[in-house]
Design an enzyme around this catalytic site. Structure first.
Site, PDB file in Angstrom:
ATOM      1  N   SER A  25       0.835  -1.203   0.000  1.00 24.48           N
ATOM      2  CA  SER A  25       0.000   0.000   0.000  1.00 24.48           C
ATOM      3  C   SER A  25       0.869   1.252   0.000  1.00 24.48           C
ATOM      4  CB  SER A  25      -0.884   0.007   1.242  1.00 24.48           C
ATOM      5  OG  SER A  25      -0.081   0.287   2.375  1.00 24.48           O
ATOM      6  N   LYS A  26       0.208   2.369  -0.187  1.00 21.61           N
ATOM      7  CA  LYS A  26       0.896   3.655  -0.189  1.00 21.61           C
ATOM      8  C   LYS A  26       1.636   3.858   1.138  1.00 21.61           C
ATOM      9  CE  LYS A  26      -0.663   8.236   0.383  1.00 21.61           C
ATOM     10  NZ  LYS A  26       0.632   8.706   0.852  1.00 21.61           N
ATOM     11  N   ARG A  27       1.002   3.388   2.220  1.00 21.26           N
ATOM     12  CA  ARG A  27       1.619   3.564   3.534  1.00 21.26           C
ATOM     13  C   ARG A  27       2.967   2.826   3.628  1.00 21.26           C
ATOM     14  NH1 ARG A  27      -2.215   1.627   7.295  1.00 21.26           N
ATOM     15  NH2 ARG A  27      -3.854   2.319   5.897  1.00 21.26           N
TER      16      ARG A  27
END
Ligand code: GLU
Length: 508
Positions: free
Chosen positions: A265-267
């Site tokens: 994910s972006k995180r």
């Protein structure tokens, strides 16, 4: 069956394109080109509530940067257009009504409050299945429970309604996936998904199937997150009577976090300091900026090569593939079922491989642009020479400065540790003599300087290290950089002598 292979990438403009989406595009492209087929870009923008300003442009810009070309679609045209679903609105209505007429779908009038009430009631009864479907549809307000006059009155009166699929009971729905083989779903576990809304918009499911059919798509290659929709899609083909031309399906495995636990994910990118988007993205609502591969300094071909090997295995040890080589080697059967871990370090390694393959001239031009921003404007031939001797050490052109700043600027400080280690009592005297030797050399080419300096060292009975280490300190300021005589050649006689003299004065 249609004879010509036709595949599509069908993103929804709900945000920036994740690298997983780029990989889906790439695999579709490779599949199309491998089979001499067409590759279509369709924008699935029927869900107005999730529409994000700028996302469509971002997707197209990203794929342009990657160098993935479409044969038809948004921005290109083609005889199956329009390719943006919001411009095809009129097409879907008839198909939705057709399903109602054949008894495979029905009108439903429940308000959001009534839907909540149904779910709350089932929750209270501890019923884990709170779906609108086989078990609940007959308790709700729809054309299965209301009279046809009542339904007509509501629809003609302009009230809100949706059209839902009528999931068959007790059916096993089989679909063959090119990667997963036979996949079976129980119809009783599936809900009566909404296909069409009274605002005149189809939902993803209806629009997707109708368009794949009308656009004569032969293979649907998409992410694993769409696998749960597969039985619904299969039923839609069946209900429309389009089974004989139903596309074949391939659901690609997930790209996993570097630790293998869950979807990347972006995180994860934020935490690990690596991009998960091809281009930088500025969130139009929050203004938050997410980094991109392009801005990070990745070459598009290196980026695609890295993505190709996430999930696909050529069956050989080969890792470096140009795009035409990928087309040649690709086969959907060699895509694995299980997710593949994203490896940020390996990603850099790929860029390094592509960087050292670039010509010095190409790299010098990019680097020169970066030097201009530092108010330096050296001759491009000189930059080429520098690039040639430092590129092996870099993963990105943006690393070049770190490996070469001393060619352009004399050192400001000297590394303490190295100074202590290499600057002995006699060093200043020896360097003064070296200056004399250097000043007499006419042919200032690396090899020639090296030969002459080494024979002088022999005469003087000095070890190479004794002079080269302090010399490096004087020219570079630290224990780094390429071959010392290459540095001397590039910075030239005058500058070399000046730097040695400054060091003698400063260090003594
Ligand atoms: N619009 C869907 C998406 O955003 C397309 C899924 C599919 O390829 O069927 O990914």
């Amino acid at each position: 069956m249609h004879t010509k292979v036709r595949v599509r990438f069908a993103p929804s403009p709900t945000g920036p394109l994740h690298i997983g989406g780029v990989r889906t595009t790439l695999f579709n492209y490779l599949f199309a080109k491998k089979h001499g087929g067409d590759f279509i870009l369709r924008i699935e923008d029927t869900d107005q509530t999730r529409y994000v300003e700028g996302a469509e442009k971002y997707i197209i810009d990203s794929l342009n940067w990657c160098g993935i070309k479409f044969d038809e679609g948004v921005g290109i045209g083609g005889k199956y257009g329009p390719y943006r679903q919001s411009e095809r609105k009129e097409i879907y209505k008839n198909y939705a009504w057709q399903l109602v007429d054949s008894g495979n779908a029905y009108f439903a009038f429940d308000t959001p409050a009534e839907l909540d009430e149904m779910r709350d009631k089932l929750k209270l009864e501890n019923n884990s299945n709170q779906q609108y479907g086989i078990h609940t549809r007959l308790k709700m307000k729809n054309s299965l429970t209301l009279s046809s006059e009542e339904c007509k009155r509501r629809i003609d009166g302009g009230g809100d309604f949706v059209i839902r699929i009528k999931m068959p009971e007790n059916e096993k729905i089989h679909v063959t996936d090119l990667i997963r083989g036979d996949v079976v779903f129980e119809s009783n576990l599936l809900d009566d998904k909404v296909l069409y809304k009274s605002d005149g918009m189809p939902t993803y499911h209806l629009a997707n199937i109708v368009d794949d059919h009308l656009m004569e798509i032969t293979h649907v290659i998409r992410g694993e997150e769409w696998l749960p929709s597969l039985p619904l899609h299969k039923l839609l083909y069946q209900f429309f009577g389009w089974e004989s031309t139903m596309p074949q399906f391939a659901h690609l495995p997930l790209i996993l976090k570097p630790n293998g636990k869950g979807k990347l994910s972006k995180r994860d990118g934020d935490a690990g300091g690596f991009p998960v988007f091809p281009l930088e993205w500025k969130d139009p609502e929050t203004g938050e900026i997410s980094s991109g591969y392009a801005e990070y300094g990745y070459f598009p071909d290196a980026f695609l090569n890295m993505l190709a090997l996430l999930g696909w295995n050529p069956g050989t040890e080969q890792e470096i593939f140009s795009l035409p080589e990928l087309v040649e080697a690709f086969s959907i059967e060699k895509v694995g079922k299980s997710g593949s871990k994203f490896d940020p370090e390996k990603t850099k390694w790929f860029n390094h491989q592509y960087l050292i393959k670039r010509t010095d001239n190409e790299l010098a031009k990019i680097f020169h642009g970066q030097l201009l921003k530092r108010n330096l404007n050296p001759d491009i031939k000189l930059v080429e020479k520098i690039v040639c001797i430092i590129k092996e050490r870099a993963n990105f052109v943006s690393d070049f400065w770190e490996h070469s700043s001393f060619f352009f600027e004399a050192p400001i400080d000297y590394d303490e540790k190295m100074m202590k280690k290499s600057w002995k009592e006699n060093t200043s005297e020896e360097l003064k003599k070296l200056v004399l030797i250097l000043s007499k050399i006419d042919d200032f080419a690396s090899n020639n300087i090296e030969t002459l300096v080494k024979s002088w060292l022999e005469e003087m009975n000095l070890g190479v290290g004794q002079i080269v280490a302090p010399l490096r300190l004087a020219l570079v300021g630290a224990a780094k950089g390429p071959h010392i005589f290459d540095i001397i050649e590039i910075i030239g006689k005058e500058e070399t002598i000046e730097r040695i003299e400054i060091a003698i004065n400063r260090i003594k």
